[in-house]
Design a protein around this motif. Structure first.
Motif, PDB file in Angstrom:
ATOM      1  N   SER A  22       0.827  -1.210   0.000  1.00 18.19           N
ATOM      2  CA  SER A  22       0.000   0.000   0.000  1.00 18.19           C
ATOM      3  C   SER A  22       0.859   1.258   0.000  1.00 18.19           C
ATOM      4  O   SER A  22       0.550   2.230  -0.688  1.00 18.19           O
ATOM      5  N   ALA A  23       1.945   1.247   0.773  1.00 17.76           N
ATOM      6  CA  ALA A  23       2.837   2.407   0.823  1.00 17.76           C
ATOM      7  C   ALA A  23       3.506   2.639  -0.532  1.00 17.76           C
ATOM      8  O   ALA A  23       3.643   3.783  -0.975  1.00 17.76           O
ATOM      9  N   ILE A  24       3.904   1.575  -1.204  1.00 16.74           N
ATOM     10  CA  ILE A  24       4.523   1.710  -2.529  1.00 16.74           C
ATOM     11  C   ILE A  24       3.524   2.259  -3.538  1.00 16.74           C
ATOM     12  O   ILE A  24       3.846   3.146  -4.337  1.00 16.74           O
ATOM     13  N   ILE A  25       2.296   1.760  -3.504  1.00 19.03           N
ATOM     14  CA  ILE A  25       1.262   2.258  -4.425  1.00 19.03           C
ATOM     15  C   ILE A  25       0.966   3.726  -4.153  1.00 19.03           C
ATOM     16  O   ILE A  25       0.863   4.540  -5.085  1.00 19.03           O
ATOM     17  N   LEU A  26       0.837   4.095  -2.883  1.00 20.36           N
ATOM     18  CA  LEU A  26       0.594   5.491  -2.523  1.00 20.36           C
ATOM     19  C   LEU A  26       1.745   6.379  -2.973  1.00 20.36           C
ATOM     20  O   LEU A  26       1.528   7.466  -3.523  1.00 20.36           O
ATOM     21  N   TRP A  27       2.991   5.928  -2.784  1.00 16.45           N
ATOM     22  CA  TRP A  27       4.161   6.690  -3.223  1.00 16.45           C
ATOM     23  C   TRP A  27       4.113   6.904  -4.736  1.00 16.45           C
ATOM     24  O   TRP A  27       4.386   8.006  -5.224  1.00 16.45           O
ATOM     25  N   ALA A  28       3.757   5.863  -5.489  1.00 13.96           N
ATOM     26  CA  ALA A  28       3.705   5.984  -6.947  1.00 13.96           C
ATOM     27  C   ALA A  28       2.620   6.973  -7.382  1.00 13.96           C
ATOM     28  O   ALA A  28       2.823   7.768  -8.312  1.00 13.96           O
ATOM     29  N   ILE A  29       1.481   6.963  -6.715  1.00 20.27           N
ATOM     30  CA  ILE A  29       0.397   7.885  -7.055  1.00 20.27           C
ATOM     31  C   ILE A  29       0.812   9.327  -6.756  1.00 20.27           C
ATOM     32  O   ILE A  29       0.631  10.224  -7.592  1.00 20.27           O
ATOM     33  N   VAL A  30       1.376   9.556  -5.593  1.00 15.96           N
ATOM     34  CA  VAL A  30       1.804  10.911  -5.227  1.00 15.96           C
ATOM     35  C   VAL A  30       2.916  11.381  -6.150  1.00 15.96           C
ATOM     36  O   VAL A  30       2.916  12.532  -6.609  1.00 15.96           O
ATOM     37  N   GLY A  32       3.503  10.469  -9.235  1.00 14.29           N
ATOM     38  CA  GLY A  32       2.914  10.775 -10.539  1.00 14.29           C
ATOM     39  C   GLY A  32       2.194  12.104 -10.536  1.00 14.29           C
ATOM     40  O   GLY A  32       2.290  12.880 -11.491  1.00 14.29           O
ATOM     41  N   ALA A  33       1.465  12.399  -9.461  1.00 11.98           N
ATOM     42  CA  ALA A  33       0.739  13.666  -9.377  1.00 11.98           C
ATOM     43  C   ALA A  33       1.703  14.841  -9.303  1.00 11.98           C
ATOM     44  O   ALA A  33       1.491  15.872  -9.954  1.00 11.98           O
ATOM     45  N   SER A  36       3.369  15.362 -12.694  1.00 15.11           N
ATOM     46  CA  SER A  36       2.406  15.946 -13.625  1.00 15.11           C
ATOM     47  C   SER A  36       2.227  17.439 -13.352  1.00 15.11           C
ATOM     48  O   SER A  36       2.196  18.253 -14.281  1.00 15.11           O
ATOM     49  N   ALA A  37       2.118  17.812 -12.077  1.00 13.92           N
ATOM     50  CA  ALA A  37       1.970  19.226 -11.726  1.00 13.92           C
ATOM     51  C   ALA A  37       3.215  20.024 -12.098  1.00 13.92           C
ATOM     52  O   ALA A  37       3.107  21.152 -12.591  1.00 13.92           O
ATOM     53  N   LEU A  38       4.386  19.447 -11.873  1.00  9.95           N
ATOM     54  CA  LEU A  38       5.619  20.147 -12.245  1.00  9.95           C
ATOM     55  C   LEU A  38       5.729  20.324 -13.763  1.00  9.95           C
ATOM     56  O   LEU A  38       6.161  21.372 -14.240  1.00  9.95           O
ATOM     57  N   ARG A  39       5.333  19.313 -14.500  1.00 10.10           N
ATOM     58  CA  ARG A  39       5.364  19.400 -15.962  1.00 10.10           C
ATOM     59  C   ARG A  39       4.415  20.491 -16.450  1.00 10.10           C
ATOM     60  O   ARG A  39       4.768  21.301 -17.314  1.00 10.10           O
ATOM     61  N   LYS A  40       3.211  20.541 -15.875  1.00  8.10           N
ATOM     62  CA  LYS A  40       2.237  21.556 -16.270  1.00  8.10           C
ATOM     63  C   LYS A  40       2.737  22.952 -15.904  1.00  8.10           C
ATOM     64  O   LYS A  40       2.624  23.892 -16.696  1.00  8.10           O
ATOM     65  N   HIS A  41       3.295  23.090 -14.715  1.00  8.58           N
ATOM     66  CA  HIS A  41       3.817  24.388 -14.280  1.00  8.58           C
ATOM     67  C   HIS A  41       4.966  24.835 -15.185  1.00  8.58           C
ATOM     68  O   HIS A  41       5.038  26.006 -15.569  1.00  8.58           O
TER      69      HIS A  41
END
Length: 51
Positions: A22-30, A32-33, A36-41
């Motif tokens: 669960s911690a690995i999945i949560l880390w991957a989601i965060v 990725g987000a 994505s935000a840095l790329r958009k910025h």
């Protein structure tokens, strides 16, 4: 070892494994987000500086 001890060890092992997965999945989601935000910025800043 008796059955109760084996069941306790199995339960703790499965709980730890679930927590780690669960911690690995949560880390991957965060991660990725954030990427994505840095790329958009970065793209928005690039467009702002061209004007």
């Amino acid at each position: 070892m008796d059955d109760a001890t084996l069941m306790l060890i199995f339960s703790i092992t499965m709980w730890l494994l679930g927590f780690i997965i669960s911690a690995i999945i949560l880390w991957a989601i965060v991660r990725g987000a954030v990427l994505s935000a840095l790329r958009k910025h970065s793209e928005e800043e690039r467009h702002r500086l061209k004007r």
